[in-house]
Motif scaffolding. Structure first.
Motif, short mmCIF file in Angstrom:
data_model
loop_
_atom_site.label_atom_id
_atom_site.label_comp_id
_atom_site.label_asym_id
_atom_site.label_seq_id
_atom_site.Cartn_x
_atom_site.Cartn_y
_atom_site.Cartn_z
N ALA A 145 7.50 -0.78 0.08
CA ALA A 145 9.23 -0.85 -0.35
C ALA A 145 9.68 -1.33 -1.52
N PHE A 146 8.74 -2.27 -2.16
CA PHE A 146 8.91 -2.92 -3.47
C PHE A 146 8.77 -1.76 -4.42
N TYR A 147 7.48 -1.33 -4.39
CA TYR A 147 7.10 -0.43 -5.56
C TYR A 147 7.87 1.01 -5.80
N THR A 148 8.49 1.49 -4.55
CA THR A 148 9.14 2.55 -4.46
C THR A 148 10.65 2.54 -4.76
N GLU A 149 11.23 1.20 -4.13
CA GLU A 149 12.57 0.89 -4.34
C GLU A 149 13.22 0.19 -5.79
N GLN A 150 11.98 -0.69 -6.00
CA GLN A 150 12.24 -1.42 -7.37
C GLN A 150 11.87 -0.89 -8.46
N LEU A 151 10.63 -0.23 -8.47
CA LEU A 151 9.98 0.27 -9.79
C LEU A 151 10.06 1.92 -9.78
N GLY A 152 10.32 2.74 -8.70
CA GLY A 152 10.33 4.02 -9.10
C GLY A 152 9.01 4.74 -8.78
N PHE A 153 8.13 4.13 -8.31
CA PHE A 153 6.98 4.78 -7.61
C PHE A 153 7.25 5.75 -6.59
N ILE A 154 6.52 6.75 -6.59
CA ILE A 154 6.77 7.90 -5.53
C ILE A 154 5.52 7.90 -4.61
N VAL A 155 5.78 7.85 -3.22
CA VAL A 155 4.67 7.94 -2.42
C VAL A 155 4.04 9.38 -2.24
N SER A 156 2.92 9.48 -2.58
CA SER A 156 2.08 10.98 -2.41
C SER A 156 1.70 11.28 -1.08
N ASP A 157 0.90 10.12 -0.47
CA ASP A 157 0.29 10.34 0.97
C ASP A 157 0.35 8.99 1.45
N ARG A 158 0.54 9.00 2.84
CA ARG A 158 0.36 7.91 3.80
C ARG A 158 -0.77 8.18 4.90
N VAL A 159 -1.51 7.32 5.22
CA VAL A 159 -2.44 7.08 6.09
C VAL A 159 -1.92 6.32 7.43
N GLN A 160 -1.78 6.84 8.43
CA GLN A 160 -1.54 6.43 9.84
C GLN A 160 -2.40 6.10 10.57
N ASP A 161 -2.32 5.29 11.69
CA ASP A 161 -3.18 5.34 12.84
C ASP A 161 -2.63 6.07 13.83
N ASP A 162 -3.03 5.91 14.97
CA ASP A 162 -2.45 6.98 16.27
C ASP A 162 -1.36 6.26 16.63
N SER A 163 -0.88 5.00 16.39
CA SER A 163 0.47 4.54 16.84
C SER A 163 1.35 4.85 15.63
N GLY A 164 0.84 5.50 14.65
CA GLY A 164 1.86 5.55 13.38
C GLY A 164 2.19 3.98 12.47
N ARG A 165 1.37 3.16 12.77
CA ARG A 165 0.94 2.14 11.81
C ARG A 165 0.45 2.55 10.66
N LEU A 166 1.17 2.16 9.48
CA LEU A 166 0.80 2.55 7.97
C LEU A 166 -0.50 1.62 7.70
N THR A 167 -1.77 2.36 7.27
CA THR A 167 -2.71 1.73 7.05
C THR A 167 -3.23 1.55 5.50
N ALA A 168 -2.73 2.81 4.87
CA ALA A 168 -2.97 3.07 3.31
C ALA A 168 -1.96 3.92 2.82
N CYS A 169 -1.60 3.66 1.78
CA CYS A 169 -0.77 4.45 1.13
C CYS A 169 -0.93 4.69 -0.65
N PHE A 170 -0.67 5.95 -1.07
CA PHE A 170 -1.47 6.45 -2.11
C PHE A 170 0.24 6.55 -3.16
N LEU A 171 0.47 5.94 -4.06
CA LEU A 171 1.64 6.08 -5.00
C LEU A 171 1.44 6.46 -6.37
N ARG A 172 2.24 7.28 -7.10
CA ARG A 172 2.22 7.87 -8.20
C ARG A 172 3.30 7.43 -9.13
#
Length: 277
Positions: A145-172
């Motif tokens: 949330a900080f990197y996207t909303e405050q700085l303007g990073f863009i999420v390229s890909d999210r990695v999620q487990d079977d429950s939908g919990r975020l486990t990794a995120c790649f930002l550009r």
């Protein structure tokens, strides 16, 4: 709109910065100098600084905005954030801006400018450019949330487990797939930095270089799912991973965000992976 900036360098902390500097000088073909208590390792398009401190922690990460418009936008977007005192940081211009993310990492930004380019070595190794880094975090959603909303990073890909919990995120921050990777983990620490070389053959030449130095490749050669880049990683004396990667995905501005399953083959489609969570 993306931040439109590129990674210039990282500054690592280390209980033995001289040993760390010797490693990067040798393995990543850099020249070394000192500025106060900071060891500066640099080569054309790549640099890493290190100074005394706790292992596996970053002192700061430095980005340069690609245009004046991007610089003005960054300054406006961060105007409400507390500014960091950068007076003790080596080799930073007077107009550098420093802020901290919710995990405490200092992020430094500078406007477009010409940086002194060190002379290349005579070792004949291919180009390698500071391209991305990763941290492990117990608070991945807060950081995203900080990197996207405050700085303007863009999420390229999210990695999620079977429950939908975020486990990794790649930002550009520009056209390359990611300049920052966040890995959910039991600890908050630095994970790795990556130097991008142009092609598969160039990556092979870097792997041969590590072989000549008897520096063990601890992961790879492999191919990441998010980013689609080929890579290998070694460990520096403090246990940090250091990567050479190649042929990372180039993203169009309207590229949709991807979602990947939490499994080894997401981080290495060819086989085994280092899992952080």
């Amino acid at each position: 709109m993306s931040l439109d900036a590129h990674l210039v360098r990282l500054h690592l902390q280390s209980p033995d910065p001289a040993a760390l500097a010797a490693f990067y000088t040798r393995c990543y073909d850099m020249q070394q100098r000192t500025v106060g208590n900071t060891h500066v390792c640099e080569a054309p398009q790549r640099a890493v600084h290190m100074s005394p401190g706790q292992a596996n922690q970053l002192h700061y990460a430095l980005w340069a905005c690609n245009t004046l418009e991007a610089w003005e936008r960054l300054c406006a977007n961060t105007a409400a954030l507390p500014r960091q005192d950068l007076s003790g940081f080596a080799d930073l211009p007077a107009d550098a801006v420093g802020v901290r993310d919710p995990q405490g990492l200092c992020l430094v930004f500078v406007p477009p400018q010409d940086h002194p380019v060190p002379a290349p070595s005579n070792n004949g190794l291919p180009a390698a450019t500071n391209q991305h880094f990763a941290v492990r975090t117990q608070h991945i959603e807060t950081l995203v949330a900080f990197y996207t909303e405050q700085l303007g990073f863009i999420v390229s890909d999210r990695v999620q487990d079977d429950s939908g919990r975020l486990t990794a995120c790649f930002l550009r921050t520009e056209h390359l797939h990611h300049c920052l990777a966040l890995f959910g983990a039991p600890v908050n620490c630095f994970d790795h930095q990556s130097f991008e070389t142009p092609s598969w053959n160039d990556l092979k030449d870097w792997a041969d270089h590590m072989g000549r130095l008897r520096t063990e490749i601890v992961w790879g050669v492999g191919r990441h799912g998010p980013g689609n880049d080929v890579f290998f990683m070694v460990r520096d004396p403090d246990g940090n991973l250091a990567e050479i990667s190649s042929e990372i995905e180039i993203c169009a501005p309207d590229r949709p965000m991807g979602v990947w399953p939490h499994e080894e083959r997401t981080l290495n489609v060819w086989g085994k992976a280092i899992m952080r969570s």
